[in-house]
Design a protein around this motif. Structure first.
Motif, PDB file in Angstrom:
ATOM      1  N   ALA A   1       4.252   8.070  -6.440  1.00 29.12           N
ATOM      2  CA  ALA A   1       4.747   6.740  -6.082  1.00 29.12           C
ATOM      3  C   ALA A   1       4.079   5.666  -6.933  1.00 29.12           C
ATOM      4  O   ALA A   1       4.734   4.717  -7.404  1.00 29.12           O
ATOM      5  N   ALA A   2       2.770   5.797  -7.145  1.00 31.89           N
ATOM      6  CA  ALA A   2       2.052   4.819  -7.958  1.00 31.89           C
ATOM      7  C   ALA A   2       2.534   4.845  -9.407  1.00 31.89           C
ATOM      8  O   ALA A   2       2.688   3.794 -10.041  1.00 31.89           O
ATOM      9  N   ALA A   3       2.796   6.053  -9.930  1.00 33.72           N
ATOM     10  CA  ALA A   3       3.273   6.165 -11.312  1.00 33.72           C
ATOM     11  C   ALA A   3       4.646   5.522 -11.468  1.00 33.72           C
ATOM     12  O   ALA A   3       4.917   4.822 -12.453  1.00 33.72           O
ATOM     13  N   LEU A   4       5.510   5.760 -10.493  1.00 30.20           N
ATOM     14  CA  LEU A   4       6.851   5.173 -10.552  1.00 30.20           C
ATOM     15  C   LEU A   4       6.778   3.651 -10.443  1.00 30.20           C
ATOM     16  O   LEU A   4       7.451   2.927 -11.196  1.00 30.20           O
ATOM     17  N   ALA A   5       5.944   3.162  -9.524  1.00 28.19           N
ATOM     18  CA  ALA A   5       5.809   1.713  -9.365  1.00 28.19           C
ATOM     19  C   ALA A   5       5.277   1.085 -10.650  1.00 28.19           C
ATOM     20  O   ALA A   5       5.773   0.039 -11.108  1.00 28.19           O
ATOM     21  N   GLY A   6       4.279   1.716 -11.256  1.00 25.57           N
ATOM     22  CA  GLY A   6       3.729   1.186 -12.495  1.00 25.57           C
ATOM     23  C   GLY A   6       4.749   1.186 -13.617  1.00 25.57           C
ATOM     24  O   GLY A   6       4.850   0.216 -14.382  1.00 25.57           O
ATOM     25  N   HIS A   7       5.526   2.262 -13.720  1.00 24.73           N
ATOM     26  CA  HIS A   7       6.537   2.361 -14.772  1.00 24.73           C
ATOM     27  C   HIS A   7       7.630   1.312 -14.587  1.00 24.73           C
ATOM     28  O   HIS A   7       8.129   0.738 -15.570  1.00 24.73           O
ATOM     29  N   ALA A   8       7.984   1.056 -13.323  1.00 19.60           N
ATOM     30  CA  ALA A   8       9.073   0.130 -13.036  1.00 19.60           C
ATOM     31  C   ALA A   8       8.609  -1.316 -12.891  1.00 19.60           C
ATOM     32  O   ALA A   8       9.428  -2.218 -12.667  1.00 19.60           O
TER      33      ALA A   8
ATOM     34  N   GLY B   1       0.832  -1.198   0.000  1.00 20.28           N
ATOM     35  CA  GLY B   1       0.000   0.000   0.000  1.00 20.28           C
ATOM     36  C   GLY B   1       0.869   1.252   0.000  1.00 20.28           C
ATOM     37  O   GLY B   1       2.070   1.201   0.299  1.00 20.28           O
ATOM     38  N   ILE B   2       0.249   2.363  -0.361  1.00 23.01           N
ATOM     39  CA  ILE B   2       0.913   3.662  -0.370  1.00 23.01           C
ATOM     40  C   ILE B   2       0.155   4.553   0.603  1.00 23.01           C
ATOM     41  O   ILE B   2      -1.013   4.882   0.383  1.00 23.01           O
ATOM     42  N   THR B   3       0.803   4.913   1.707  1.00 20.52           N
ATOM     43  CA  THR B   3       0.167   5.755   2.712  1.00 20.52           C
ATOM     44  C   THR B   3       0.844   7.114   2.736  1.00 20.52           C
ATOM     45  O   THR B   3       2.043   7.237   2.445  1.00 20.52           O
TER      46      THR B   3
ATOM     47  N   ILE C   1       6.687  -2.556 -10.497  1.00 16.70           N
ATOM     48  CA  ILE C   1       6.646  -2.997  -9.105  1.00 16.70           C
ATOM     49  C   ILE C   1       5.208  -3.340  -8.732  1.00 16.70           C
ATOM     50  O   ILE C   1       4.320  -2.481  -8.771  1.00 16.70           O
ATOM     51  N   GLN C   2       4.973  -4.590  -8.407  1.00 15.82           N
ATOM     52  CA  GLN C   2       3.649  -5.038  -8.005  1.00 15.82           C
ATOM     53  C   GLN C   2       3.453  -4.790  -6.514  1.00 15.82           C
ATOM     54  O   GLN C   2       4.344  -5.037  -5.710  1.00 15.82           O
TER      55      GLN C   2
END
Length: 321
Positions: free
Chosen positions: A86-93, A56-58, A95-96
């Motif tokens: 953070a969500a954009a970076l995780a999606g680009h990289a 999660g992202i808090t 990261i699940q």
């Protein structure tokens, strides 16, 4: 020997003022083209990204800075720009199920025309890039940042720059000599969309035509590059200022008072309501800050250009300079 991943990364990113801002007419897509001269100043947002035990992202906010910054109304859910970053970076990289706790230390006024939210997003991108070891380049982060907001790429880069398009097409300006300013923050913010709508309404009612801005004012660039405060004072300009003053008329009194107290010039920063007063030098800025504070204003002396988003020493206390 392998290096373990960091458990927490703290990054700071600067707020900005627009020493010049030309705004074109409303386009069919709902946006306005601009020609902006950005200056990063020494008032920094800070974001600490820490590894979380659960996916999660808090987001949390600490509003303890040199200016009185009310944190009420800042969204803490997925709509917050740091969560989106953070969500954009995780999606680009790829990261699940990212697991990260993000703490924003607010120093830049909220909805104040200084790009505080964009600075938060820039800091979050850099912090998560380091925390997760994703290894994205500055150019990669700038592309991701542009998808979050027009001012995010500048918060990553810092310094001084011309921004065209919607403000995200950046050309650096060689402005090494510092200029000194005093910021005055308002107790409440102004909605950027509302200020643009008021600008459109004012232009319609006056019958004033306007053209798409294609270049920044050469006189502004020359004064900024030379660090010539006296020359810059005569050419700073903000097309949004009449709209901001129309929505918050009391700001005009503060602008006039700042000049009476020794400012070379004063301007609404971006869409406002933060005001930026240009001072002759650091000593003049300090005197102006003290004089404005003595009259009850939420004032702070800063300088620019300042560095873009960069890691902060996790052992050092949070600081705005």
């Amino acid at each position: 020997m392998t290096t373990s991943a960091p458990q927490a990364v703290r990054v700071r990113a600067p707020g900005k003022i627009n020493v010049s801002l030309k705004v074109g007419p409303l386009r069919a897509d709902g946006y306005h083209a601009v020609a902006s001269v950005y200056l990063a100043v020494s008032l920094f947002e800070e974001v600490t990204a820490s590894a979380a035990a659960q996916p999660g992202i808090t987001v949390r906010v600490d509003a303890g800075g040199p200016l009185r910054i009310p944190a009420d109304g800042i969204p803490l859910g997925p709509d917050n720009l740091v969560a989106r970053a953070a969500a954009a970076l995780a999606g680009h990289a790829g990261i699940q199920d990212p697991a990260v706790d993000l703490v924003i230390t607010k120093h830049v006024p909220v909805a104040g025309g200084m790009g505080g939210g964009s600075a938060d997003a820039a800091a979050a991108l850099l912090a998560c890039n380091e925390l997760w070891g994703t290894g994205l380049s500055a150019a990669d982060l700038a592309l991701l940042g542009a998808g979050l907001g027009a001012d995010v790429p500048f918060a990553l880069a810092g310094g001084a720059a011309v921004g065209l398009g919607v403000g995200d097409e950046l050309t650096p300006v060689a402005a090494a000599a510092p200029l000194h300013w005093v910021l005055v923050a308002a107790d409440t913010g102004l909605s950027t969309p509302a200020v643009y709508r008021r600008l459109d309404a004012l232009r319609t009612s006056s019958g004033a035509g306007t053209e798409e801005p294609e270049t920044a004012d050469p006189a502004v660039l020359a004064a900024l590059t030379a660090g010539n405060a006296a020359a810059l004072a005569g050419v700073i300009h903000n097309d949004l200022q009449p709209a901001a003053l129309s929505l918050a008329p009391a700001l005009d009194n503060v602008l006039q008072r700042g000049k009476e107290l020794g400012a070379l010039a004063g301007i609404v920063s971006g869409s406002g309501p933060t005001l930026a007063f240009l001072a002759a030098d650091a000593d003049a800025a300090a005197r102006l800050q003290d004089a404005l504070r003595a009259e009850g204003h939420n004032a702070l002396a800063v300088y620019g250009p300042a560095a873009g988003a960069e890691p902060a020493d996790p052992a050092a206390p949070a600081d705005h300079t």
